[in-house]
Every structure is written in structure tokens, then in C-alpha cells.
Design a protein around this motif. Structure first.
Motif, PDB file in Angstrom:
ATOM      1  N   GLN A 137     -70.579  10.755 -15.930  1.00 43.40           N
ATOM      2  CA  GLN A 137     -69.359   9.958 -15.893  1.00 43.40           C
ATOM      3  C   GLN A 137     -69.469   8.849 -14.842  1.00 43.40           C
ATOM      4  N   TRP A 152     -70.186   0.309 -16.416  1.00 38.50           N
ATOM      5  CA  TRP A 152     -69.069  -0.433 -17.028  1.00 38.50           C
ATOM      6  C   TRP A 152     -68.486  -1.437 -16.033  1.00 38.50           C
ATOM      7  N   ILE A 207     -56.817   4.050 -24.502  1.00 41.82           N
ATOM      8  CA  ILE A 207     -58.217   3.666 -24.652  1.00 41.82           C
ATOM      9  C   ILE A 207     -58.855   4.622 -25.659  1.00 41.82           C
ATOM     10  N   TYR A 235     -62.079   6.049 -27.592  1.00 40.23           N
ATOM     11  CA  TYR A 235     -63.490   6.196 -27.242  1.00 40.23           C
ATOM     12  C   TYR A 235     -64.347   6.611 -28.434  1.00 40.23           C
ATOM     13  N   PHE A 236     -65.623   6.240 -28.353  1.00 44.45           N
ATOM     14  CA  PHE A 236     -66.676   6.573 -29.320  1.00 44.45           C
ATOM     15  C   PHE A 236     -66.496   5.796 -30.636  1.00 44.45           C
ATOM     16  N   HIS A 287     -61.800  10.320 -29.516  1.00 46.26           N
ATOM     17  CA  HIS A 287     -61.228  10.689 -28.219  1.00 46.26           C
ATOM     18  C   HIS A 287     -60.328   9.551 -27.741  1.00 46.26           C
ATOM     19  N   MET A 322     -66.745   6.839 -20.639  1.00 47.45           N
ATOM     20  CA  MET A 322     -67.202   7.106 -22.003  1.00 47.45           C
ATOM     21  C   MET A 322     -67.253   5.773 -22.741  1.00 47.45           C
ATOM     22  N   PRO A 323     -67.990   5.707 -23.840  1.00 47.07           N
ATOM     23  CA  PRO A 323     -68.076   4.438 -24.583  1.00 47.07           C
ATOM     24  C   PRO A 323     -66.721   4.028 -25.165  1.00 47.07           C
ATOM     25  N   ILE A 324     -66.224   2.860 -24.759  1.00 49.89           N
ATOM     26  CA  ILE A 324     -64.923   2.380 -25.229  1.00 49.89           C
ATOM     27  C   ILE A 324     -65.073   1.684 -26.578  1.00 49.89           C
ATOM     28  N   LYS A 325     -64.252   2.094 -27.519  1.00 54.96           N
ATOM     29  CA  LYS A 325     -64.231   1.433 -28.827  1.00 54.96           C
ATOM     30  C   LYS A 325     -63.173   0.346 -28.869  1.00 54.96           C
TER      31      LYS A 325
END
Length: 362
Positions: free
Chosen positions: A225, A232, A316, A318-319, A324, A352-355
Motif C-alpha cells: 500500500q 501515485w 473512488i 478501484y481496479f 472495490h 490501489m489502482p484507481i479506475k
């Protein structure tokens, strides 16, 4: 800022730094995640036995299983939401069918009464009898009443026909919705089995670890994390983020952060436990705004905003599969329900990867 840097070597203070964000005015004046504290350096791990998986491999496998469980959870939640919607619509259709049948019974009763009256008058309605009168006044009155009677009969037959067609349509619609209801039930059962299987597999992997290895596993999570959040932030993602929460957004943040420490349970919407989208949807419900139940529907239906424009209360996602969701609370931090075995907590918004970022109160 110097005080934060002095605490970077002690990972146990990360949560305290984050909590400072919540207790300060505006819920967004801390710097714990805009400048994340690095996890404490771990002790050197024992060498694995020949042929055994390394702890890093176990960590990746567990995270993968929980991600798959999260995807299945969102599928379950979506099927559950659709099931409720279809159930509500079937109840509405059933009420329309009952009302329509009552209307048909009333119309048939009126038609029967008219037929009986005509029989008693020798086959001619009172209007027809007056229309055949030799008296001019009675003839005109009879002709008028005859026209009125014919129109009333025609209107009654048309309404009866229309009501019968409505009933047929309601019945067909209800039948179709029963089929959707059953399909959703099957989807729920399949998703439930997949969730339970993935969680069981992950728990079995964790249960095989020694106490020291479990502690190291948590350390690996924190390291991952921290690494993601640092990467990021290094892109300048927070450079222009300065939005302030609306009144509703502040209420949503206050609700979500008040749940910190409560366990993640898949499919839960509180008050004692939550899954990720259960937390965000209930937080906004508490703020007076109903939003979709699942992270994927939140992404699909809520207005999107750029990361640079996000403000506390925004969600936000994620993925790549949008499985998430967390709530941005300011200063590069978000609150979320991470996964089974973990509690609602604060983490870096970029951990985590932000979509996408979406706004419930656009």
C-alpha cells in the motif's frame, strides 16, 4: 510537517496520523497520506523450506483470492438489488391485477343490470319506448335518452375490453419478471458459492502460517500500500486537489469514518459490519442521498469527476473490473472496508489502482 517526518519510522502511528485528519476542522487538515509514513523495516524472514512457497507468493495468492471474492460479492450484491427491484415490481403488478379484476366485475355487474332491465321492459329500453311514442315531446326525449344509453353501453364495453387487455399485459409482465427473479436467484446462489469458496481458500492459506508469518503478511500488505501510494503521489496526482466537502459530503464522511474498526462481511450494509460498497452506499444514505448499491453500478450511474477535482465524500472506484470502492476524506486519504478478515479503516487514496472517481452529490 516536521512532526510527521519524525514519526515515519513507526508504522504503528500511521492510523493515529490518519485519525488526526478526522478530528481536525473540516475533516481534511492532516498530512498522513499526502506524505505517507513508511512501514517499519521488518525483521529478516526465515529461509523457506525447499519447494515451499515464499511468503510473498502466499501474499499474492491470498490477495488474488480475496480480489476474486470481492468481484463475486459485487455480482451477488447486484443480483440481490435486481431481485428486490423485480419483487417490488411484481407486487405492484399484482395490485394492478387485483384492481383490474375488481373493475371488470363492476362492469359486468352493470352490464347484467342493464340486460335485466331490458328484459323486464319487454326487450325495449325505456329510452326506446319513449322514442316510439306518438307524442313529439316524449319522442325527442326518448331519442335523446336512447343515444345516451347507446353511448354508455359502448363506453362500458370499450372499458371492459381495455381492462381485459390491461390484465393480460400485467399478467405477461409479471410472468416475465418472475423469470428474471429466478435468474437472479440462480446468479446469487452461484456468486455465494464462489465467494465462500474463495474466502475459505484464502483463510486456509492464512491459517497455515505461523504467528510471525501472519505478522509479516500484514507488513507485506502495508508495504504494498505504501509503495502504491508513494508512486501515485509522485505523479503529482494531489498537486491540484483542493476541493472542500459539501454539507452532504461531510455528513457522508462522518458516517463512514464512524464505522472504522467494524469488520468487513460480504453482502453486509451495517450497522455492525460492511462490505466496500455497503459502506459507501449507507454513508450516502445517512447523508440523505440514495445511491446504487454496488461499486460497478456506482461507477456506471454516478457522474464522474477528474482526480484533480475530487473532494471529500466522492467515491473512488478501484481496479479495472470496478470491484472495490472507497470514500475520499481529504489529504490523499480514503476510508474503506478492505476485505474479509480486515476492518473498516483509512488508507491512501492511491494505495490501489484507481479506475475512476464519481460524485454522488454532483
Amino acid at each position: 510537517m516536521g512532526a510527521v517526518r519524525q514519526r515515519r519510522g513507526a508504522s504503528a502511528l500511521v492510523l493515529l496520523c490518519a485519525m488526526a485528519i478526522l478530528t481536525a476542522p473540516g475533516l481534511a487538515t492532516g498530512t498522513a497520506y499526502a506524505e505517507p509514513a513508511a512501514p517499519a523495516a521488518p525483521a529478516a524472514p526465515a529461509a523457506p523450506e525447499p519447494g515451499a512457497k515464499s511468503l510473498e507468493q502466499v501474499h499474492k495468492e491470498i490477495e488474488g483470492l480475496y480480489h476474486q471474492a470481492g468481484a463475486a460479492t459485487e455480482a451477488y450484491n447486484q443480483a440481490e438489488a435486481e431481485t428486490k427491484a423485480q419483487s417490488d415490481k411484481i407486487v405492484e403488478l399484482a395490485n394492478l391485477i387485483v384492481a383490474g379484476q375488481a373493475r371488470i366485475d363492476t362492469l359486468k355487474s352493470r352490464a347484467g343490470a342493464a340486460a335485466r332491465a331490458q328484459y323486464r321492459s319487454g326487450g325495449l329500453s325505456p329510452g326506446a319506448q319513449l322514442a316510439l311514442s306518438e307524442d313529439p315531446g316524449q319522442f325527442l326525449d326518448g331519442a335523446k335518452r336512447l343515444r345516451q344509453g347507446e353511448k354508455a353501453t359502448s363506453d362500458m364495453l370499450s372499458e371492459l375490453d381495455r381492462t381485459q387487455h390491461d390484465l393480460q399485459r400485467y399478467a405477461a409482465d409479471a410472468s416475465a419478471r418472475w423469470a428474471i427473479l429466478e435468474a437472479n436467484r440462480v446468479k446469487q446462489e452461484a456468486a455465494k458459492k464462489e465467494i465462500e469458496a474463495k474466502i475459505k481458500a484464502a483463510e486456509e492459506l492464512e491459517n497455515k502460517l505461523q504467528a510471525e508469518e501472519k505478522a509479516r503478511l500484514i507488513q507485506l500488505e502495508q508495504e504494498a500500500q505504501y509503495k502504491a501510494q508513494t508512486a501515485w503521489l509522485s505523479t503529482g496526482a494531489m498537486k491540484d486537489v483542493s476541493g472542500t466537502a459539501t454539507d452532504a459530503g461531510q455528513r457522508a464522511v462522518q458516517f463512514a469514518t464512524a464505522q472504522i474498526g467494524k469488520p468487513y462481511v460480504w453482502g453486509a450494509v451495517g450497522p455492525g459490519s460492511y462490505d466496500c460498497s455497503g459502506l459507501t452506499s449507507q454513508a450516502w444514505r445517512a447523508a440523505g442521498k440514495g445511491i446504487p448499491r454496488t461499486s460497478q453500478e456506482q461507477l456506471r450511474l454516478l457522474p464522474k469527476v477528474a482526480v484533480k477535482d475530487m473532494r471529500p465524500g466522492d467515491l473512488i472506484i478501484y481496479f479495472d473490473d470496478a470491484t472495490h470502492v472507497g470514500m475520499y476524506i481529504g489529504d490523499g486519504a480514503m476510508v474503506h472496508a478492505p476485505r474479509p478478515g480486515r476492518n473498516v479503516t483509512i488508507a491512501g487514496a492511491g494505495s490501489m489502482p484507481i479506475k475512476a472517481v464519481v460524485r454522488p452529490d454532483a
